[in-house]
Write a protein that holds these residues in place. Structure first.
Motif, short mmCIF file in Angstrom:
data_model
loop_
_atom_site.label_atom_id
_atom_site.label_comp_id
_atom_site.label_asym_id
_atom_site.label_seq_id
_atom_site.Cartn_x
_atom_site.Cartn_y
_atom_site.Cartn_z
N GLU A 32 0.85 -1.18 -0.07
CA GLU A 32 0.18 0.02 0.17
C GLU A 32 0.73 1.15 0.22
O GLU A 32 0.54 2.13 -0.94
N LEU A 33 2.05 1.20 0.93
CA LEU A 33 2.73 2.57 0.84
C LEU A 33 3.41 2.71 -0.49
O LEU A 33 3.55 3.86 -0.78
N SER A 34 4.12 1.49 -0.95
CA SER A 34 4.63 1.58 -2.27
C SER A 34 3.66 2.25 -3.42
O SER A 34 4.19 3.07 -3.98
N LEU A 35 2.57 2.09 -3.40
CA LEU A 35 1.62 2.44 -4.47
C LEU A 35 1.35 3.88 -4.07
O LEU A 35 1.26 4.72 -5.18
N VAL A 36 1.21 4.21 -2.88
CA VAL A 36 0.92 5.67 -2.62
C VAL A 36 2.09 6.43 -2.97
O VAL A 36 2.15 7.57 -3.39
N ARG A 37 3.32 5.75 -2.67
CA ARG A 37 4.66 6.68 -2.92
C ARG A 37 4.68 6.74 -4.65
O ARG A 37 5.14 8.02 -4.91
N GLN A 38 4.41 5.73 -5.29
CA GLN A 38 4.43 5.82 -6.78
C GLN A 38 3.41 6.74 -7.18
O GLN A 38 3.53 7.61 -8.23
N ILE A 39 2.23 7.00 -6.57
CA ILE A 39 1.13 8.06 -7.03
C ILE A 39 1.69 9.27 -6.67
O ILE A 39 1.64 10.53 -7.45
N ALA A 40 2.19 9.54 -5.61
CA ALA A 40 3.09 10.70 -5.10
C ALA A 40 4.17 11.14 -6.41
O ALA A 40 4.11 12.37 -6.90
N MET A 41 4.83 10.19 -6.69
CA MET A 41 5.98 10.49 -7.77
C MET A 41 5.28 10.96 -8.95
O MET A 41 5.67 11.81 -9.61
N TYR A 42 4.08 10.29 -9.47
CA TYR A 42 3.59 10.60 -10.71
C TYR A 42 2.93 11.94 -10.74
O TYR A 42 3.08 12.88 -11.79
N LEU A 43 2.24 12.20 -9.43
CA LEU A 43 1.63 13.61 -9.50
C LEU A 43 2.76 14.55 -9.62
O LEU A 43 2.53 15.59 -10.20
N MET A 44 3.88 14.35 -8.75
CA MET A 44 4.89 15.41 -8.81
C MET A 44 5.39 15.50 -10.07
O MET A 44 5.73 16.59 -10.60
N LYS A 45 5.63 14.63 -11.03
CA LYS A 45 6.02 14.67 -12.36
C LYS A 45 5.08 15.47 -13.15
O LYS A 45 5.54 16.25 -14.02
N ARG A 46 3.93 15.15 -13.16
CA ARG A 46 2.96 15.74 -13.97
C ARG A 46 2.33 17.00 -13.63
O ARG A 46 2.13 17.73 -14.48
N MET A 47 2.58 17.41 -12.46
CA MET A 47 1.81 18.66 -11.99
C MET A 47 2.97 19.67 -11.70
O MET A 47 2.48 20.84 -11.37
N ILE A 55 12.80 15.08 -7.98
CA ILE A 55 11.53 14.29 -7.23
C ILE A 55 12.11 13.14 -6.40
O ILE A 55 11.81 13.04 -5.00
N GLY A 56 13.00 12.44 -6.93
CA GLY A 56 13.55 11.18 -6.17
C GLY A 56 14.32 12.04 -5.19
O GLY A 56 14.37 11.34 -4.02
N ALA A 57 15.15 13.06 -5.12
CA ALA A 57 15.91 13.38 -4.33
C ALA A 57 15.01 13.88 -2.90
O ALA A 57 15.13 13.80 -1.67
N PHE A 58 13.69 14.58 -3.29
CA PHE A 58 12.81 15.26 -2.39
C PHE A 58 12.32 13.83 -1.57
O PHE A 58 11.95 14.03 -0.22
N HIS A 64 16.58 8.36 -10.10
CA HIS A 64 15.59 8.85 -10.92
C HIS A 64 14.84 7.71 -11.94
O HIS A 64 13.62 8.05 -12.37
N THR A 65 15.47 6.60 -12.00
CA THR A 65 14.91 5.54 -12.51
C THR A 65 13.75 4.78 -11.79
O THR A 65 12.70 4.34 -12.18
N THR A 66 13.69 4.94 -10.57
CA THR A 66 12.81 4.67 -9.88
C THR A 66 11.69 5.53 -9.89
O THR A 66 10.27 5.05 -10.11
N VAL A 67 11.66 6.76 -10.09
CA VAL A 67 10.63 7.73 -10.31
C VAL A 67 10.05 7.34 -11.69
O VAL A 67 8.87 7.69 -12.00
N LYS A 68 10.97 7.27 -12.93
CA LYS A 68 10.41 7.11 -14.20
C LYS A 68 9.65 5.62 -14.00
O LYS A 68 8.52 5.64 -14.72
N TYR A 69 9.98 4.78 -13.45
CA TYR A 69 9.46 3.29 -13.50
C TYR A 69 7.87 3.82 -12.71
O TYR A 69 6.81 3.22 -13.11
#
Length: 97
Positions: A32-47, A55-58, A64-69
């Motif tokens: 669950e936390l991994s999915l929420v973290r991925q949603i946060a990364m997605y929103l940060m990249k899109r918005m 994003i990865g540093a924050f 950065h490949t984790t964020v891209k994934y």
């Protein structure tokens, strides 16, 4: 509306999913936390206009490949699950207000 920054995304994530910035930055990898973290990364990249590296540093030294994934995975989930896509779109609209 004010420009979207990382804090706005994190605050809305906290309200919606009850996970704090500390949780998002943690090494905890529950499903669950991994999915929420991925949603946060997605929103940060899109918005925001921030890079994958920023994003990865924050979010606690994530590569950065984790964020891209994460962005790719959430895109795929939106395409394969319209209900999930609608929920994410609603969350984006809440953040952009």
């Amino acid at each position: 509306p004010a420009p979207v920054d990382f804090d706005r995304v994190v605050n809305r994530i906290k309200e919606r999913y009850k996970y704090t910035l500390h949780d998002l930055r943690s090494q905890n990898r529950t499903k669950e936390l991994s999915l929420v973290r991925q949603i946060a990364m997605y929103l940060m990249k899109r918005m925001t206009d921030k890079s994958l590296q920023e994003i990865g540093a924050f979010l606690g030294r994530k590569d950065h490949t984790t964020v891209k994934y994460a962005v790719q995975k959430i895109d795929e989930m939106c395409a394969s699950d319209p209900a999930f896509g609608r929920q994410l779109k609603a969350l984006e609209q809440e953040i952009s207000r």
